[in-house]
Enzyme design. Sequence first.
Site, PDB file in Angstrom:
ATOM      1  N   VAL A  25      88.182 -45.882  43.678  1.00  0.00           N
ATOM      2  CA  VAL A  25      89.634 -45.914  43.844  1.00  0.00           C
ATOM      3  C   VAL A  25      90.055 -47.098  44.720  1.00  0.00           C
ATOM      4  O   VAL A  25      90.942 -47.873  44.358  1.00  0.00           O
ATOM      5  CB  VAL A  25      90.134 -44.579  44.467  1.00  0.00           C
ATOM      6  CG1 VAL A  25      91.614 -44.655  44.794  1.00  0.00           C
ATOM      7  CG2 VAL A  25      89.850 -43.431  43.518  1.00  0.00           C
ATOM      8  N   THR A 100      86.315 -37.517  48.811  1.00  0.00           N
ATOM      9  CA  THR A 100      86.618 -36.114  49.155  1.00  0.00           C
ATOM     10  C   THR A 100      85.695 -35.240  48.308  1.00  0.00           C
ATOM     11  O   THR A 100      86.111 -34.676  47.309  1.00  0.00           O
ATOM     12  CB  THR A 100      88.089 -35.756  48.866  1.00  0.00           C
ATOM     13  OG1 THR A 100      88.419 -36.181  47.530  1.00  0.00           O
ATOM     14  CG2 THR A 100      89.028 -36.401  49.840  1.00  0.00           C
ATOM     15  N   THR A 135      92.060 -37.937  46.515  1.00  0.00           N
ATOM     16  CA  THR A 135      92.567 -36.657  46.012  1.00  0.00           C
ATOM     17  C   THR A 135      92.350 -35.600  47.074  1.00  0.00           C
ATOM     18  O   THR A 135      91.213 -35.295  47.436  1.00  0.00           O
ATOM     19  CB  THR A 135      91.818 -36.272  44.719  1.00  0.00           C
ATOM     20  OG1 THR A 135      92.020 -37.318  43.782  1.00  0.00           O
ATOM     21  CG2 THR A 135      92.336 -34.970  44.160  1.00  0.00           C
ATOM     22  N   PHE A 161      95.769 -42.225  39.416  1.00  0.00           N
ATOM     23  CA  PHE A 161      95.494 -41.581  38.132  1.00  0.00           C
ATOM     24  C   PHE A 161      94.593 -42.460  37.277  1.00  0.00           C
ATOM     25  O   PHE A 161      94.583 -42.342  36.058  1.00  0.00           O
ATOM     26  CB  PHE A 161      96.812 -41.301  37.397  1.00  0.00           C
ATOM     27  CG  PHE A 161      97.729 -40.400  38.174  1.00  0.00           C
ATOM     28  CD1 PHE A 161      97.510 -39.025  38.201  1.00  0.00           C
ATOM     29  CD2 PHE A 161      98.786 -40.916  38.902  1.00  0.00           C
ATOM     30  CE1 PHE A 161      98.340 -38.189  38.936  1.00  0.00           C
ATOM     31  CE2 PHE A 161      99.627 -40.089  39.637  1.00  0.00           C
ATOM     32  CZ  PHE A 161      99.409 -38.724  39.655  1.00  0.00           C
ATOM     33  N   ARG A 163      91.354 -44.101  35.460  1.00  0.00           N
ATOM     34  CA  ARG A 163      90.109 -43.597  34.878  1.00  0.00           C
ATOM     35  C   ARG A 163      88.998 -44.599  35.133  1.00  0.00           C
ATOM     36  O   ARG A 163      89.239 -45.810  35.080  1.00  0.00           O
ATOM     37  CB  ARG A 163      90.261 -43.432  33.354  1.00  0.00           C
ATOM     38  CG  ARG A 163      91.231 -42.385  32.933  1.00  0.00           C
ATOM     39  CD  ARG A 163      91.673 -42.624  31.510  1.00  0.00           C
ATOM     40  NE  ARG A 163      92.377 -43.914  31.409  1.00  0.00           N
ATOM     41  CZ  ARG A 163      92.779 -44.458  30.256  1.00  0.00           C
ATOM     42  NH1 ARG A 163      92.540 -43.845  29.122  1.00  0.00           N
ATOM     43  NH2 ARG A 163      93.417 -45.620  30.232  1.00  0.00           N
ATOM     44  N   PHE A 258      92.714 -37.772  24.629  1.00  0.00           N
ATOM     45  CA  PHE A 258      91.964 -36.631  25.168  1.00  0.00           C
ATOM     46  C   PHE A 258      91.785 -35.529  24.130  1.00  0.00           C
ATOM     47  O   PHE A 258      91.984 -34.337  24.401  1.00  0.00           O
ATOM     48  CB  PHE A 258      92.684 -36.077  26.411  1.00  0.00           C
ATOM     49  CG  PHE A 258      91.919 -36.389  27.660  1.00  0.00           C
ATOM     50  CD1 PHE A 258      91.793 -37.699  28.082  1.00  0.00           C
ATOM     51  CD2 PHE A 258      91.296 -35.401  28.399  1.00  0.00           C
ATOM     52  CE1 PHE A 258      91.071 -38.018  29.206  1.00  0.00           C
ATOM     53  CE2 PHE A 258      90.566 -35.700  29.536  1.00  0.00           C
ATOM     54  CZ  PHE A 258      90.449 -37.020  29.938  1.00  0.00           C
ATOM     55  N   CYS A 269      85.663 -36.332  38.925  1.00  0.00           N
ATOM     56  CA  CYS A 269      87.021 -35.856  39.198  1.00  0.00           C
ATOM     57  C   CYS A 269      87.362 -34.527  38.542  1.00  0.00           C
ATOM     58  O   CYS A 269      87.764 -33.584  39.230  1.00  0.00           O
ATOM     59  CB  CYS A 269      88.028 -36.911  38.765  1.00  0.00           C
ATOM     60  SG  CYS A 269      87.734 -38.477  39.580  1.00  0.00           S
TER      61      CYS A 269
HETATM   62  C1  UGA Z   1      89.928 -38.638  35.276  1.00  0.00           C
HETATM   63  C2  UGA Z   1      91.389 -38.714  34.802  1.00  0.00           C
HETATM   64  O1  UGA Z   1      91.429 -39.013  33.411  1.00  0.00           O
HETATM   65  C3  UGA Z   1      92.156 -39.780  35.580  1.00  0.00           C
HETATM   66  O2  UGA Z   1      93.517 -39.774  35.194  1.00  0.00           O
HETATM   67  C4  UGA Z   1      92.045 -39.483  37.084  1.00  0.00           C
HETATM   68  O3  UGA Z   1      92.693 -40.450  37.865  1.00  0.00           O
HETATM   69  C5  UGA Z   1      90.570 -39.462  37.468  1.00  0.00           C
HETATM   70  O4  UGA Z   1      89.895 -38.445  36.697  1.00  0.00           O
HETATM   71  C6  UGA Z   1      90.481 -39.162  38.936  1.00  0.00           C
HETATM   72  O5  UGA Z   1      90.929 -38.096  39.350  1.00  0.00           O
HETATM   73  O6  UGA Z   1      90.085 -40.042  39.700  1.00  0.00           O
HETATM   74  P1  UGA Z   1      87.702 -40.044  34.796  1.00  0.00           P
HETATM   75  O7  UGA Z   1      86.990 -39.064  35.655  1.00  0.00           O
HETATM   76  O8  UGA Z   1      87.439 -41.485  34.959  1.00  0.00           O
HETATM   77  O9  UGA Z   1      89.297 -39.861  34.923  1.00  0.00           O
HETATM   78  O10 UGA Z   1      87.288 -39.675  33.310  1.00  0.00           O
HETATM   79  P2  UGA Z   1      88.037 -39.299  31.958  1.00  0.00           P
HETATM   80  O11 UGA Z   1      88.201 -40.484  31.108  1.00  0.00           O
HETATM   81  O12 UGA Z   1      89.233 -38.489  32.241  1.00  0.00           O
HETATM   82  O13 UGA Z   1      86.921 -38.363  31.286  1.00  0.00           O
HETATM   83  C7  UGA Z   1      86.574 -37.127  31.897  1.00  0.00           C
HETATM   84  C8  UGA Z   1      85.564 -36.391  31.054  1.00  0.00           C
HETATM   85  O14 UGA Z   1      86.162 -35.949  29.831  1.00  0.00           O
HETATM   86  C9  UGA Z   1      84.349 -37.225  30.650  1.00  0.00           C
HETATM   87  O15 UGA Z   1      83.208 -36.423  30.749  1.00  0.00           O
HETATM   88  C10 UGA Z   1      84.642 -37.606  29.218  1.00  0.00           C
HETATM   89  O16 UGA Z   1      83.495 -37.860  28.447  1.00  0.00           O
HETATM   90  C11 UGA Z   1      85.373 -36.371  28.732  1.00  0.00           C
HETATM   91  N1  UGA Z   1      86.260 -36.627  27.566  1.00  0.00           N
HETATM   92  C12 UGA Z   1      87.372 -37.390  27.701  1.00  0.00           C
HETATM   93  C13 UGA Z   1      85.973 -36.035  26.332  1.00  0.00           C
HETATM   94  O17 UGA Z   1      84.964 -35.307  26.172  1.00  0.00           O
HETATM   95  N2  UGA Z   1      86.826 -36.244  25.290  1.00  0.00           N
HETATM   96  C14 UGA Z   1      87.951 -37.003  25.409  1.00  0.00           C
HETATM   97  O18 UGA Z   1      88.702 -37.136  24.405  1.00  0.00           O
HETATM   98  C15 UGA Z   1      88.234 -37.595  26.645  1.00  0.00           C
END
Ligand code: UGA
Length: 442
Positions: A25, A100, A135, A161, A163, A258, A269
């Site tokens: 972050v 955190t 967070t 927010f 990713r 998503f 996260c």
């Molecule tokens: C997530 C949120 O998307 C961000 O908005 C937020 O700021 C961040 O957490 C945080 O709190 O710092 P991130 O952890 O980088 O971001 O990952 P994501 O892209 O959200 O993916 C999360 C999980 O969902 C991964 O395991 C990913 O493989 C899975 N996923 C995502 C799926 O299985 N399918 C999808 O269509 C999207």
Amino acid sequence: MTLRSGGRPPGSPARRVAVIGAGYVGLPTAATLAHFGHTVVLAEREPARLDALRSGRMPIVEVGLDDLVAEGVATGSLSFTGSAVEAVRGAEFVFLCVATPQRSDGSADLSFVEAAAKEIATHLEPGAVVVNKSTVPVGSATMVEQVIGRPDVSVVSNPEFLREGTAVVDSLKPDRIVVGADDAAAAAEVAGLFGATGAPLIVTDATTSETIKYASNAFLATKLSFVNALAGLCEEVGADARDVLLGLGYDKRIGFEFLKPGPGWGGSCLPKDTRALLHIARQAGYEFSLLAGAIASNDEQLARVVSKVEEACGGSVDGATLGVWGLTFKANTDDRRDSPSLQIARHLVALGARVQAFDPTVEPQPDPPEDLADLGLCPDPYEAAAKARALVVLTEWDEFRWLDFSRVFSLMARPAIVDARNLLDPSAVRRMGFRYAGIGRQ
Ligand code: UGA
């Protein structure tokens, strides 16, 4: 990545900013604020990380981050220090971007936030604004205010927010900026730092701002749990989840983002924040059963993928050699924290399998870190497939799609693929002779 030169909107002044913590972050936040024309000092107390930054190496894998950081350093807008106290000298705004982590009861461990606040308290400039970017649970702004204990210093919540993997784009072009504080003037000042993004702005109280952050991640996790459960249903009734989800996604109220089924959601996260929100709800006497269900459903998804692998091996993986492609929690990052891919790989080992794993970000090493200790690490995807009774695709690295599958076929002991990301074309690999199992499709 080509960077359009940043800059502040006309009339908005350059501000002096300190960012504490150069993690996933803090680093993109610091580089983005420098790109917007502010003068940013980034404090990182881990010497190896600080050295890497000073010599232009990025301590995390993040597309475009090296260019953004290099631009900041070249223009003199971004500099690094090992001392938080030094960073806050002269700073009008101080962003707390420290970790955190999760405690065993699911609650957030605020000790790093508290320690950072304590360390800088007496060194802050008169009238400085401290910004909680980490967070943090509802009520943390008040906690930080108390730790700092200075009536002239305001504490503002400004959740991120972004990713992992797309942090730079997400920071430069966020969907929204949320700022929460009891001191409206301080909130407006913090919002002004991000004027160049042109993003919609929500200015609210600190409690609401802190809740928005948890609610966003909890909603995303719930959406994915629904998608994964729906994929399971599709398998039972013989529907094709990809087409079902296409049919859902065209509804603008649902959208396509998503909506990809997978091995379960993970990362640093979503798991942490869903559990923390559940904890916060319970403490407030509110039973958030929907969220508890989304978390339980995610555990089921991991187990469902393990069962698919067992099935591909004829009922049991005990004694079987398995090839695993992908260990990070998603593609385009080197982060394995709370990675479903890693959890599944280790679960397979616990069931008696010998796992040979390849991930583009993991180099085989004689003394691997603890989380990789049970796995055989391979230098390339073909070696991971050699003599395997099944190949399990766990992370959606695009490069896996372009491999020589006739070579993979000839290397494997038994040509079976479990594709937990629906990355491959089932008919193409079946034509080559593979047995194929995806998620939510035949
Ligand atoms: C997530 C949120 O998307 C961000 O908005 C937020 O700021 C961040 O957490 C945080 O709190 O710092 P991130 O952890 O980088 O971001 O990952 P994501 O892209 O959200 O993916 C999360 C999980 O969902 C991964 O395991 C990913 O493989 C899975 N996923 C995502 C799926 O299985 N399918 C999808 O269509 C999207």
